[in-house]
Design an enzyme around this catalytic site. Structure first.
Site, mmCIF file in Angstrom:
data_model
loop_
_atom_site.group_PDB
_atom_site.id
_atom_site.type_symbol
_atom_site.label_atom_id
_atom_site.label_comp_id
_atom_site.label_asym_id
_atom_site.label_seq_id
_atom_site.Cartn_x
_atom_site.Cartn_y
_atom_site.Cartn_z
ATOM 1 N N ASN A 1 0.802 -1.227 0.000
ATOM 2 C CA ASN A 1 0.000 0.000 0.000
ATOM 3 C C ASN A 1 0.837 1.280 0.000
ATOM 4 O O ASN A 1 0.371 2.317 -0.461
ATOM 5 C CB ASN A 1 -0.916 -0.022 1.232
ATOM 6 C CG ASN A 1 -1.605 1.295 1.460
ATOM 7 O OD1 ASN A 1 -2.549 1.643 0.757
ATOM 8 N ND2 ASN A 1 -1.120 2.076 2.428
ATOM 9 N N SER B 1 -3.634 2.575 -9.119
ATOM 10 C CA SER B 1 -4.446 3.796 -9.164
ATOM 11 C C SER B 1 -5.117 3.869 -10.534
ATOM 12 O O SER B 1 -4.572 3.360 -11.518
ATOM 13 C CB SER B 1 -3.548 5.026 -8.985
ATOM 14 O OG SER B 1 -4.243 6.206 -9.351
ATOM 15 N N TYR C 1 4.119 9.237 -11.198
ATOM 16 C CA TYR C 1 3.157 8.457 -10.398
ATOM 17 C C TYR C 1 2.414 7.459 -11.300
ATOM 18 O O TYR C 1 2.276 6.275 -10.961
ATOM 19 C CB TYR C 1 2.183 9.436 -9.746
ATOM 20 C CG TYR C 1 1.171 8.826 -8.806
ATOM 21 C CD1 TYR C 1 1.531 8.447 -7.512
ATOM 22 C CD2 TYR C 1 -0.158 8.653 -9.196
ATOM 23 C CE1 TYR C 1 0.587 7.903 -6.632
ATOM 24 C CE2 TYR C 1 -1.100 8.118 -8.332
ATOM 25 C CZ TYR C 1 -0.723 7.746 -7.045
ATOM 26 O OH TYR C 1 -1.662 7.216 -6.180
ATOM 27 N N ALA C 2 1.938 7.925 -12.451
ATOM 28 C CA ALA C 2 1.198 7.049 -13.371
ATOM 29 C C ALA C 2 2.080 5.901 -13.850
ATOM 30 O O ALA C 2 1.621 4.753 -13.944
ATOM 31 C CB ALA C 2 0.681 7.857 -14.563
ATOM 32 N N ALA C 3 3.351 6.196 -14.140
ATOM 33 C CA ALA C 3 4.266 5.142 -14.597
ATOM 34 C C ALA C 3 4.454 4.106 -13.483
ATOM 35 O O ALA C 3 4.448 2.897 -13.735
ATOM 36 C CB ALA C 3 5.609 5.750 -14.995
ATOM 37 N N SER C 4 4.591 4.579 -12.247
ATOM 38 C CA SER C 4 4.786 3.634 -11.129
ATOM 39 C C SER C 4 3.539 2.771 -10.944
ATOM 40 O O SER C 4 3.630 1.567 -10.706
ATOM 41 C CB SER C 4 5.121 4.382 -9.831
ATOM 42 O OG SER C 4 3.995 5.077 -9.311
ATOM 43 N N LYS C 5 2.370 3.370 -11.080
ATOM 44 C CA LYS C 5 1.123 2.635 -10.833
ATOM 45 C C LYS C 5 0.778 1.702 -11.998
ATOM 46 O O LYS C 5 0.160 0.651 -11.797
ATOM 47 C CB LYS C 5 -0.019 3.618 -10.559
ATOM 48 C CG LYS C 5 0.166 4.438 -9.266
ATOM 49 C CD LYS C 5 0.238 3.541 -8.041
ATOM 50 C CE LYS C 5 0.281 4.311 -6.738
ATOM 51 N NZ LYS C 5 0.377 3.427 -5.564
ATOM 52 N N ILE D 1 -9.766 9.268 -3.584
ATOM 53 C CA ILE D 1 -10.117 8.856 -2.226
ATOM 54 C C ILE D 1 -9.668 9.949 -1.250
ATOM 55 O O ILE D 1 -8.525 10.426 -1.341
ATOM 56 C CB ILE D 1 -9.430 7.511 -1.856
ATOM 57 C CG1 ILE D 1 -9.629 6.451 -2.955
ATOM 58 C CG2 ILE D 1 -9.928 7.012 -0.492
ATOM 59 C CD1 ILE D 1 -11.053 5.985 -3.191
HETATM 60 P P1 NAI Z 1 -1.371 8.654 2.629
HETATM 61 O O1 NAI Z 1 -0.330 9.640 2.219
HETATM 62 O O2 NAI Z 1 -2.555 9.103 3.406
HETATM 63 O O3 NAI Z 1 -0.707 7.417 3.405
HETATM 64 C C1 NAI Z 1 0.420 6.747 2.892
HETATM 65 C C2 NAI Z 1 1.206 6.166 4.045
HETATM 66 O O4 NAI Z 1 2.384 5.525 3.493
HETATM 67 C C3 NAI Z 1 1.715 7.230 5.032
HETATM 68 O O5 NAI Z 1 1.443 6.833 6.360
HETATM 69 C C4 NAI Z 1 3.212 7.294 4.730
HETATM 70 O O6 NAI Z 1 4.007 7.663 5.863
HETATM 71 C C5 NAI Z 1 3.508 5.878 4.273
HETATM 72 N N1 NAI Z 1 4.733 5.766 3.483
HETATM 73 C C6 NAI Z 1 5.206 6.649 2.566
HETATM 74 N N2 NAI Z 1 6.381 6.220 2.084
HETATM 75 C C7 NAI Z 1 6.661 5.052 2.699
HETATM 76 C C8 NAI Z 1 7.748 4.134 2.622
HETATM 77 N N3 NAI Z 1 8.785 4.352 1.812
HETATM 78 N N4 NAI Z 1 7.730 3.032 3.401
HETATM 79 C C9 NAI Z 1 6.672 2.802 4.250
HETATM 80 N N5 NAI Z 1 5.636 3.646 4.361
HETATM 81 C C10 NAI Z 1 5.619 4.753 3.593
HETATM 82 O O7 NAI Z 1 -1.824 7.968 1.239
HETATM 83 P P2 NAI Z 1 -3.172 7.189 0.877
HETATM 84 O O8 NAI Z 1 -4.071 8.116 0.168
HETATM 85 O O9 NAI Z 1 -3.671 6.435 2.032
HETATM 86 O O10 NAI Z 1 -2.608 6.178 -0.235
HETATM 87 C C11 NAI Z 1 -2.344 4.810 0.014
HETATM 88 C C12 NAI Z 1 -2.057 4.128 -1.315
HETATM 89 O O11 NAI Z 1 -3.182 4.266 -2.180
HETATM 90 C C13 NAI Z 1 -0.869 4.730 -2.064
HETATM 91 O O12 NAI Z 1 -0.151 3.703 -2.735
HETATM 92 C C14 NAI Z 1 -1.536 5.639 -3.073
HETATM 93 O O13 NAI Z 1 -0.732 5.869 -4.192
HETATM 94 C C15 NAI Z 1 -2.774 4.824 -3.398
HETATM 95 N N6 NAI Z 1 -3.853 5.620 -3.973
HETATM 96 C C16 NAI Z 1 -4.423 6.650 -3.296
HETATM 97 C C17 NAI Z 1 -5.444 7.387 -3.878
HETATM 98 C C18 NAI Z 1 -6.136 8.519 -3.187
HETATM 99 O O14 NAI Z 1 -6.957 9.168 -3.822
HETATM 100 N N7 NAI Z 1 -5.870 8.783 -1.905
HETATM 101 C C19 NAI Z 1 -5.903 7.097 -5.252
HETATM 102 C C20 NAI Z 1 -5.233 5.998 -5.869
HETATM 103 C C21 NAI Z 1 -4.238 5.289 -5.255
#
Ligand code: NAI
Length: 248
Positions: free
Chosen positions: A91, A143, A156-160, A189
């Site tokens: 995640n 994503s 970001y898009a490339a990673s996803k 979200i």
């Molecule tokens: P967020 O920013 O609220 O939470 C992400 C968490 O990951 C944070 O607690 C952060 O400290 C932790 N983190 C960051 N880098 C890290 C690392 N190197 N090692 C361990 N932990 C790390 O983000 P959110 O919105 O909860 O996103 C979760 C996932 O869902 C991500 O992969 C994001 O790309 C994906 N996502 C989110 C969307 C959205 O609209 N919020 C839409 C599509 C995908």
């Protein structure tokens, strides 16, 4: 219901946002929960408390998902503490948004490392345990941007999008051992990640969503629960979009 009773889940980047809600949802269904984040802070500690309150074994680990060696060590530590890992949720993710014209090499490298290499790191570390157990469910957080692309998010898009290719390949490699691998592609979200976007950008996004609202972390956590549980025992290699109908 006890959809995950007896199972152990490892969730990366779960102190906040979507990962946190997945941890809580899994615990509500009886799973033991190991989770990671970058620092032990009030978020990590409050999640441990919440999970303990739900009556499940749990522990937060400080680990950078983008660091290969640290991830191998963390996973071995989780197995030492919990004996097994039945479900892995990759995640952890970040954004460094800007137009390609302004995107630096550092912005590209960091996003690929945290979002994509982390999925390789963690899946590789967990696979030997799942293959031996002849069971497992791996869930990768992609994503809709990885499916459709988005201006200002080329990194970001490339990673996803990379995560989707990885997911399909792992599903083919590990299917014969009853290890499943699927991706979730959330849309918009409401979390800290999207709170960082300007108000006007958020409003414009919501207008394009058929269900006329941003998603909440529970919307994603419920799909993760389905993929983690035996309800999805014949589902692998798929990308499930959780986006209120905005994509496709
Ligand atoms: P967020 O920013 O609220 O939470 C992400 C968490 O990951 C944070 O607690 C952060 O400290 C932790 N983190 C960051 N880098 C890290 C690392 N190197 N090692 C361990 N932990 C790390 O983000 P959110 O919105 O909860 O996103 C979760 C996932 O869902 C991500 O992969 C994001 O790309 C994906 N996502 C989110 C969307 C959205 O609209 N919020 C839409 C599509 C995908």
């Amino acid at each position: 219901m006890d959809l995950l009773k007896g199972k152990v889940a490892l969730i990366t980047g779960a102190a906040r946002g979507i990962g946190r809600m997945i941890a809580v949802r899994f615990a509500q269904e009886g799973a033991g929960v190991a989770f990671t984040d970058l620092v032990r802070d009030e978020h990590m500690e409050s999640l441990e408390k919440e999970l303990t309150g739900l009556g499940v074994k749990n522990r937060g680990y400080v680990s950078d998902a983008g660091d290969f060696e640290a991830t191998q060590e963390m996973v071995d530590g989780v197995v030492a503490d919990f004996q097994t890992i039945d479900v892995l949720v990759n995640n952890a993710g970040i954004t460094r948004d800007t137009l390609l014209m302004r995107m630096t090499e550092e912005m590209w490298d960091l996003v690929i490392r945290v979002n994509l290499k982390s999925v390789f790191n963690c899946t590789k570390a967990v696979q030997k345990y799942m293959l031996k157990a002849k069971t497992g469910s791996i869930i990768n957080m992609s994503s809709v941007v990885g499916v459709n692309g988005n201006a200002g998010q080329a990194n970001y898009a490339a990673s996803k999008a990379g995560i989707i290719g990885f997911t399909k390949s792992v599903a083919r490699e590990m299917g014969s051992r009853n290890v499943r691998c699927n991706a979730i592609a959330p849309g918009f979200i409401i979390t800290d990640m999207t709170d960082r976007l300007p108000e006007q950008v958020r409003e414009e996004w919501i207008k394009t969503i058929p269900l006329k609202r941003g998603g909440v972390p529970e919307d994603v956590a419920n799909v993760a629960l389905f993929l983690a549980s035996d309800l999805s025992s014949y589902v692998t290699g798929q990308t499930i979009q959780v986006c209120g109908g905005m994509s496709g």
